[in-house]
Design a protein around this motif. Structure first.
Motif, PDB file in Angstrom:
ATOM      1  N   GLY A  81      -7.204   3.358 -11.683  1.00 22.19           N
ATOM      2  CA  GLY A  81      -7.971   3.250 -10.587  1.00 22.19           C
ATOM      3  C   GLY A  81      -7.290   2.581  -9.559  1.00 22.19           C
ATOM      4  O   GLY A  81      -7.732   2.585  -8.289  1.00 22.19           O
ATOM      5  N   ASP A  82      -6.090   1.823  -9.858  1.00 22.88           N
ATOM      6  CA  ASP A  82      -5.401   0.891  -8.841  1.00 22.88           C
ATOM      7  C   ASP A  82      -4.687   2.042  -8.078  1.00 22.88           C
ATOM      8  O   ASP A  82      -3.682   2.509  -8.981  1.00 22.88           O
ATOM      9  N   ARG A  83      -4.394   1.992  -6.951  1.00 19.92           N
ATOM     10  CA  ARG A  83      -3.760   3.085  -6.257  1.00 19.92           C
ATOM     11  C   ARG A  83      -2.451   2.438  -5.238  1.00 19.92           C
ATOM     12  O   ARG A  83      -2.866   1.262  -4.589  1.00 19.92           O
ATOM     13  N   HIS A  84      -1.215   3.018  -5.230  1.00 16.29           N
ATOM     14  CA  HIS A  84      -0.096   2.500  -4.275  1.00 16.29           C
ATOM     15  C   HIS A  84       0.608   3.722  -3.839  1.00 16.29           C
ATOM     16  O   HIS A  84       1.003   4.560  -4.682  1.00 16.29           O
ATOM     17  N   ASP A 368       2.812  -2.249 -12.381  1.00 22.26           N
ATOM     18  CA  ASP A 368       3.025  -3.472 -11.582  1.00 22.26           C
ATOM     19  C   ASP A 368       4.246  -3.854 -11.043  1.00 22.26           C
ATOM     20  O   ASP A 368       4.689  -4.236  -9.998  1.00 22.26           O
ATOM     21  N   TYR A 369       5.402  -3.662 -11.855  1.00 25.78           N
ATOM     22  CA  TYR A 369       6.706  -4.131 -11.313  1.00 25.78           C
ATOM     23  C   TYR A 369       7.312  -3.076 -10.457  1.00 25.78           C
ATOM     24  O   TYR A 369       7.721  -3.472  -9.404  1.00 25.78           O
ATOM     25  N   LEU A 370       6.783  -1.917 -10.270  1.00 29.85           N
ATOM     26  CA  LEU A 370       7.057  -1.030  -9.232  1.00 29.85           C
ATOM     27  C   LEU A 370       6.375  -1.335  -7.795  1.00 29.85           C
ATOM     28  O   LEU A 370       7.068  -1.205  -6.854  1.00 29.85           O
ATOM     29  N   VAL A 371       5.198  -1.559  -8.137  1.00 30.21           N
ATOM     30  CA  VAL A 371       4.540  -2.049  -6.868  1.00 30.21           C
ATOM     31  C   VAL A 371       5.119  -3.274  -6.324  1.00 30.21           C
ATOM     32  O   VAL A 371       5.044  -3.723  -5.120  1.00 30.21           O
ATOM     33  N   GLY A 372       5.402  -4.055  -7.004  1.00 29.09           N
ATOM     34  CA  GLY A 372       5.826  -5.680  -6.555  1.00 29.09           C
ATOM     35  C   GLY A 372       7.283  -5.737  -6.256  1.00 29.09           C
ATOM     36  O   GLY A 372       7.730  -6.764  -5.778  1.00 29.09           O
TER      37      GLY A 372
END
Length: 389
Positions: A81-84, A368-372
């Protein structure tokens, strides 16, 4: 009959190779065991790397693609459900284009027909001979009559189940394969896509993908077990499952409708080595298969035949065999990088039977690593839009 290059297979790899060689004045004959209508009726994905787009332009077959293709600056990833969104243009200055493989094939067929180059459809019993010598031949039947073509080279672009790789002595070939325990159940629907760009979704129930073919035609997928039967999935069941796996905003915006095509595609990775056997060369799906997760299949075929056309042009123009001697090593270097990327995309976006709670947390950490991390996002963008040909 006599020609310089016989190309086995009239899919996009064979047709593109034929077009590139034709532009250099090199004579080719394409043999295809299926009918022209059958080849055009294949439903395949169509995310084109920037290099593939540029190659189709170079081949003189990019005009309709430029007019109708959908340029995408990025893609979206969704995890529980978390989208980026990853903006490729901002990250590395490159893009991809959504343009169906069927349309690519159609454009290449039209270009070949206009050039007058010869394609023989419904060729029966194709067999390859003497490719370990300087005088290879290809035999086939047509209309009850047996034919033979003498040539300088044979290009095997006839897919995983084709005759080209099967003609290679087993002791001369090494293969690597991984079969995944799931497939993609996909439907095609004449409704506008839910998003302007692709959405890749990981959910504990399985992977999902929201894609498109045009502004009015959408393609959606959900992960299913490898032994699943398409008959078990009504349209209503599919839409319900897709809604569960994407984020709430996407679920609410979905415009559903009756499917016009529904099928299950198995996932596997496969590489054959080497890709040259005397005067026979393998390219495209005859040489390698990738899971569709990274959108690499058609693009790898394009890079293969670009390299092969360059090598053959060098042979005829300069009487140099350097290009054909290094074809296998050059192509396999790029193939294995694409296999790595497709495996990585598959591993973080799908659920596996053996994945425990630790494994899922690792998948979440990867997201999370990809997003950050801008460095990680740039790596994703570089691989997704395509490594240099």
């Amino acid at each position: 009959m006599r020609t310089q290059v016989v190309i086995i297979g009239a899919g996009p790899a064979g047709l593109l190779l034929g077009r590139l060689l034709d532009n250099q004045g090199i004579d080719t004959i394409i043999l295809e065991r299926r009918s022209q209508d059958y080849v055009l009726g294949r439903i395949r994905a169509g995310v084109l790397e920037q290099g593939t787009v540029e190659l189709l332009d170079k081949a003189g077959a990019g005009e309709r693609m430029r007019a109708k293709g959908l340029v995408h600056d990025g893609v979206e990833f969704c995890f529980d459900g978390d989208r980026h969104r990853f903006n490729f243009r901002e990250l590395i200055g490159r893009t991809v284009m959504v343009y169906g493989q069927t349309e690519v094939t159609h454009d290449l067929m039209n270009a070949r027909d206009a050039s007058g180059a010869k394609t023989i459809y419904e060729a029966e019993g194709v067999s390859l001979h003497g490719f370990d010598s300087d005088s290879p031949k290809v035999r086939f039947g047509k209309g009850g009559v047996e034919h033979e073509i003498a040539c300088d080279f044979i290009a095997g672009c006839d897919g995983y189940h084709g005759v080209s790789r099967a003609s290679v002595p087993q002791d001369a070939l090494r293969t690597y394969e991984r079969v995944y325990p799931f497939g993609w159940l996909g439907i095609l629907v004449d409704k506008p896509p839910v998003s302007d760009e692709l959405i890749y979704a990981h959910h504990q129930r399985g992977f999902a993908l929201c894609s498109m073919r045009s502004p009015t035609r959408s393609r959606y997928y959900v992960q299913v077990p490898a032994d699943e039967k398409v008959e078990a999935w009504s349209d209503a069941r599919f839409w319900d499952e897709l809604r569960r796996r994407v984020d709430s905003e996407t679920a609410e915006k979905l415009i559903i409708g009756p499917s016009i095509e529904k099928s299950i595609a198995p996932l596997r990775s496969f590489v054959a080595e080497p890709l040259r056997f005397g005067r026979l060369f393998l390219a495209g799906d005859a040489a390698h298969i990738v899971p569709p997760t990274g959108a690499k299949g058609l693009n790898l075929a394009a890079s293969d035949v670009d390299c092969l056309a360059e090598a053959m042009t060098e042979f005829y123009r300069e009487r140099s065999s350097v290009g054909i001697d290094h074809y296998s090593a050059r192509v396999l270097s790029r193939v294995w990088k694409a296999e790595r990327f497709s495996w990585w995309m598959t591993s973080i976006l799908h659920t596996f039977p053996e994945t425990d709670t630790f494994g899922r947390r690792i998948q979440r950490a990867e997201f999370d690593y990809l997003v950050g991390s801008e460095a990680a996002a740039r790596s994703l963008a570089e691989n997704y839009t395509g490594l240099p040909f």
